[in-house]
Design a protein around this motif. Structure first.
Motif, PDB file in Angstrom:
ATOM      1  N   PRO A 141       0.835  -1.215   0.000  1.00 49.85           N
ATOM      2  CA  PRO A 141       0.000   0.000   0.000  1.00 49.85           C
ATOM      3  C   PRO A 141       0.862   1.254   0.000  1.00 49.85           C
ATOM      4  CG  PRO A 141       0.082  -0.953   2.193  1.00 49.85           C
ATOM      5  CD  PRO A 141       0.817  -1.913   1.306  1.00 49.85           C
ATOM      6  N   ASP A 142       0.242   2.400  -0.157  1.00 47.19           N
ATOM      7  CA  ASP A 142       0.961   3.677  -0.206  1.00 47.19           C
ATOM      8  C   ASP A 142       1.205   4.276   1.168  1.00 47.19           C
ATOM      9  OD1 ASP A 142       1.061   3.603  -2.977  1.00 47.19           O
ATOM     10  OD2 ASP A 142      -0.866   4.619  -3.193  1.00 47.19           O
ATOM     11  N   GLU A 143       0.627   3.694   2.206  1.00 48.76           N
ATOM     12  CA  GLU A 143       0.820   4.202   3.559  1.00 48.76           C
ATOM     13  C   GLU A 143       0.541   3.098   4.558  1.00 48.76           C
ATOM     14  OE1 GLU A 143      -1.929   7.426   3.875  1.00 48.76           O
ATOM     15  OE2 GLU A 143      -3.705   6.140   3.888  1.00 48.76           O
ATOM     16  N   GLY A 144       0.895   3.353   5.815  1.00 49.66           N
ATOM     17  CA  GLY A 144       0.645   2.376   6.862  1.00 49.66           C
ATOM     18  C   GLY A 144       1.874   1.535   7.192  1.00 49.66           C
ATOM     19  N   ILE A 145       1.697   0.609   8.139  1.00 45.64           N
ATOM     20  CA  ILE A 145       2.801  -0.158   8.671  1.00 45.64           C
ATOM     21  C   ILE A 145       3.512  -0.973   7.595  1.00 45.64           C
ATOM     22  CG2 ILE A 145       3.405  -2.047  10.248  1.00 45.64           C
ATOM     23  CD1 ILE A 145       1.243  -1.102  12.115  1.00 45.64           C
ATOM     24  N   MET A 146       2.755  -1.656   6.748  1.00 38.22           N
ATOM     25  CA  MET A 146       3.370  -2.488   5.721  1.00 38.22           C
ATOM     26  C   MET A 146       4.196  -1.640   4.755  1.00 38.22           C
ATOM     27  SD  MET A 146       1.562  -5.187   3.125  1.00 38.22           S
ATOM     28  CE  MET A 146       2.445  -5.908   1.734  1.00 38.22           C
ATOM     29  N   CYS A 147       3.643  -0.525   4.322  1.00 36.39           N
ATOM     30  CA  CYS A 147       4.356   0.385   3.436  1.00 36.39           C
ATOM     31  C   CYS A 147       5.656   0.853   4.074  1.00 36.39           C
ATOM     32  CB  CYS A 147       3.475   1.586   3.113  1.00 36.39           C
ATOM     33  SG  CYS A 147       4.323   2.964   2.319  1.00 36.39           S
TER      34      CYS A 147
ATOM     35  N   GLY B  25       6.645   6.242   2.322  1.00 31.95           N
ATOM     36  CA  GLY B  25       7.140   5.940   3.651  1.00 31.95           C
ATOM     37  C   GLY B  25       7.454   7.220   4.406  1.00 31.95           C
ATOM     38  N   CYS B  26       8.400   7.142   5.359  1.00 29.11           N
ATOM     39  CA  CYS B  26       8.783   8.319   6.125  1.00 29.11           C
ATOM     40  C   CYS B  26      10.261   8.229   6.469  1.00 29.11           C
ATOM     41  CB  CYS B  26       7.943   8.440   7.397  1.00 29.11           C
ATOM     42  SG  CYS B  26       8.359   7.224   8.686  1.00 29.11           S
ATOM     43  N   GLN B  27      10.797   9.313   7.006  1.00 23.75           N
ATOM     44  CA  GLN B  27      12.139   9.320   7.566  1.00 23.75           C
ATOM     45  C   GLN B  27      12.018   9.446   9.073  1.00 23.75           C
ATOM     46  OE1 GLN B  27      14.057  11.493   3.642  1.00 23.75           O
ATOM     47  NE2 GLN B  27      14.672  12.235   5.636  1.00 23.75           N
ATOM     48  N   PHE B  28      12.804   8.660   9.805  1.00 23.74           N
ATOM     49  CA  PHE B  28      12.686   8.603  11.266  1.00 23.74           C
ATOM     50  C   PHE B  28      14.038   8.850  11.928  1.00 23.74           C
ATOM     51  CE2 PHE B  28      13.522   4.426   9.548  1.00 23.74           C
ATOM     52  CZ  PHE B  28      14.454   3.856  10.402  1.00 23.74           C
ATOM     53  N   GLY B  29      13.996   9.587  13.030  1.00 22.19           N
ATOM     54  CA  GLY B  29      15.216   9.967  13.723  1.00 22.19           C
ATOM     55  C   GLY B  29      15.606   9.019  14.833  1.00 22.19           C
ATOM     56  N   PRO B  30      16.739   9.295  15.506  1.00 18.42           N
ATOM     57  CA  PRO B  30      17.239   8.407  16.567  1.00 18.42           C
ATOM     58  C   PRO B  30      16.279   8.264  17.741  1.00 18.42           C
ATOM     59  CG  PRO B  30      18.484  10.469  16.473  1.00 18.42           C
ATOM     60  CD  PRO B  30      17.659  10.424  15.253  1.00 18.42           C
ATOM     61  N   ASP B  31      15.530   9.320  18.043  1.00 17.55           N
ATOM     62  CA  ASP B  31      14.568   9.241  19.136  1.00 17.55           C
ATOM     63  C   ASP B  31      13.427   8.280  18.797  1.00 17.55           C
ATOM     64  OD1 ASP B  31      13.891  11.090  17.120  1.00 17.55           O
ATOM     65  OD2 ASP B  31      12.430  12.091  18.404  1.00 17.55           O
TER      66      ASP B  31
END
Length: 490
Positions: free
Chosen positions: A368-374, A395-401
């Motif tokens: 899919p285009d969003e969500g956990i699997m994506c 998807g997204c970009q995620f930091g160290p926190d």
């Protein structure tokens, strides 16, 4: 637009513009030498000095395309067009990025504008026509698809009707199934650029689909204290580099287990050989050889980046459809000794995701285009805290926190992921809690990067990294089977 300090008067502005142009030319040199990250940094510096140049944005968009930052490529191309509505390169770049993001309708608009600006440009006309075909094909497929009624390709295949000719001199699967000798012969057969008979190719696909259908989306892997375990990243159809991994680290066996972390196919032109070897080892050692789905184990990516074309060239369209069915059942991630979570892409756009949430994912579908699997398939880490929109556009970009919070919530030590080219083949970030491994050296025959794999033992689960250079392969270049529209060199 960047505001330039004009305290030095007109000469100061001229000096800034002159320095910006010099910086752009320096960036172009790095781009030509395929050092795209350095080129991006210098284009950014040029933009800071002169934010009114459409050329700088268009050039940086091209560099982002090369590094698969398709979301950023769209933004820069759009900015170039806003500055100069006649910037043809901006439309070209944006169209290429939209195609990479599987948004052919948006790409078609840009290709149409390019053909208006350049009515005699044959390449632009070819890209417009090909994009138009893709839009029409997708509309047709959507119109006729009824998932609940669609008959499985696997159900339509009768192995008994596929005759193995007397002239076939390759490996054969006996009644007892795949053996170590079969795998040894298969790798030798492929290395000699020969094909596995389609009867045995179909049998592997039917057997592996049945196996994966019975497995959950998250696989728990137990590694004994004294045992070595190897994690490999993207292979991307680089079969001869895959063989090199086995030369360096030993072939898979019950005493030498492996996990291959997605993106087995596409781009490299020996994807068929890669996937049959990997599936063969999975069937031979089901409890000691593991495979996770990557973002390239999907229908749309395979149509664009070469795998579908390669399967059709080496076998047929029916087999390409069967691969899609099999990929839908690949597990999404693996948890090693309850301490290390391994997924292809990364973490999530929201806090609070638990391992049980991953276990409950209905994965038998296209991503899919969003969500956990994506996000498991597409996300990337970033150095700064928090989250950002994805540089890829998905998807997204995620930091160290974000990483720390996820690990604390699930009593884990770290995550291992792949998905990104790294100069040394691996990268350790987020205070050692996020590890990237990429196993396709000299990616696309052009990037010059090393490949790497990770080894660890069950006792302390500490990663050790082995890096390696690309090896020679037959003269079939990367993207040889890809859709012609995926040429980013315009």
């Amino acid at each position: 637009m960047t505001i330039i300090n004009c305290s030095n008067g007109e000469n100061g502005v001229d000096a800034s513009f002159e320095l910006a142009e010099k910086t752009k030319e320096e960036a172009n040199v790095y781009f030509k030498n395929q050092d795209y990250q350095q080129a991006i940094e210098l284009y950014t510096k040029a933009i800071d000095l002169n934010g009114s140049s459409a050329i700088y944005y268009a050039n940086r968009s091209f560099a982002y395309l090369k590094t698969e930052c398709f979301g950023y490529a769209v933004l820069d191309a759009t900015r170039a067009i806003e500055i100069d509505k006649n910037n043809v390169k901006g439309y070209y770049r944006r169209a290429s990025a939209y195609m990479a993001l599987n948004k052919p309708k948006l790409a078609l608009r840009d290709y149409e504008l390019v053909t208006r600006f350049r009515p005699n440009d044959k390449d632009a006309k070819i890209k417009y026509d090909e994009c138009s075909k893709i839009v029409k094909r997708q509309a047709f497929e959507k119109a006729i698809s009824v998932d609940s009624l669609q008959r499985s390709v696997a159900d339509s295949i009768d192995l008994d009707t596929i005759v193995v000719e007397d002239s076939y001199d390759g490996p054969r699967i006996a009644e007892e199934g795949i053996t170590p000798k079969f795998m040894e012969d298969l790798m030798k057969h492929f290395k000699e650029q020969k094909r596995l008979h389609r009867r045995y190719a179909y049998k592997i696909l039917l057997d592996i689909k049945e196996y994966f259908m019975a497995k959950p989306s998250l696989i728990d892997v137990s590694i004994p204290e004294s045992s070595k375990f190897t994690v490999c990243g993207d292979i991307h159809g680089q079969f001869y580099d895959l063989l090199n991994i086995f030369d360096l680290n030993g072939v898979p066996s019950e005493s030498n287990p492996y996990l291959f972390n997605g993106d087995f196919v596409d781009r490299g032109s020996f994807s068929v050989e890669c996937i049959f070897v990997l599936f063969g080892f999975k069937l031979l050692y089901p409890d000691h050889f593991f495979m996770a789905r990557g973002n390239h184990e999907s229908k749309t990516m395979n149509q664009m980046y070469g795998f579908e074309g390669e399967v059709k060239a080496k076998y047929n369209a029916q087999m390409a459809e069967l691969f899609t069915e099999v990929y839908n059942w690949l597990p999404l991630c693996h948890c090693l000794n309850g301490r290390v979570l391994v997924m292809h892409g990364g973490l999530f756009s929201k806090d609070g995701v638990k391992l049980d949430d991953i276990r409950k994912i209905d994965r038998n579908r296209q991503p899919p285009d969003e969500g956990i699997m994506c996000e498991l398939l597409w996300s990337d880490p970033q150095p700064q805290p928090g989250r950002s929109p994805s540089k890829r556009g998905v998807g997204c970009q995620f930091g160290p926190d974000v990483t720390t919070q996820f690990l604390d919530d699930n009593s884990l030590d770290c995550i291992i992921r792949s998905h990104e080219v790294k100069a040394e083949g691996y990268e350790v970030t987020h205070d050692g809690k996020c590890i990237t491994v990429f196993s396709a050296p000299n990616y696309c025959d052009s990037m010059g990067n090393k490949g790497a794999f990770i080894t660890m033992n069950g006792k302390d689960m500490k990663p050790s990294f082995t890096t390696f250079e690309a090896v020679a392969h037959p003269p079939v270049g990367a993207m040889a089977y890809a859709n012609s529209i995926m040429n980013f060199f315009m």
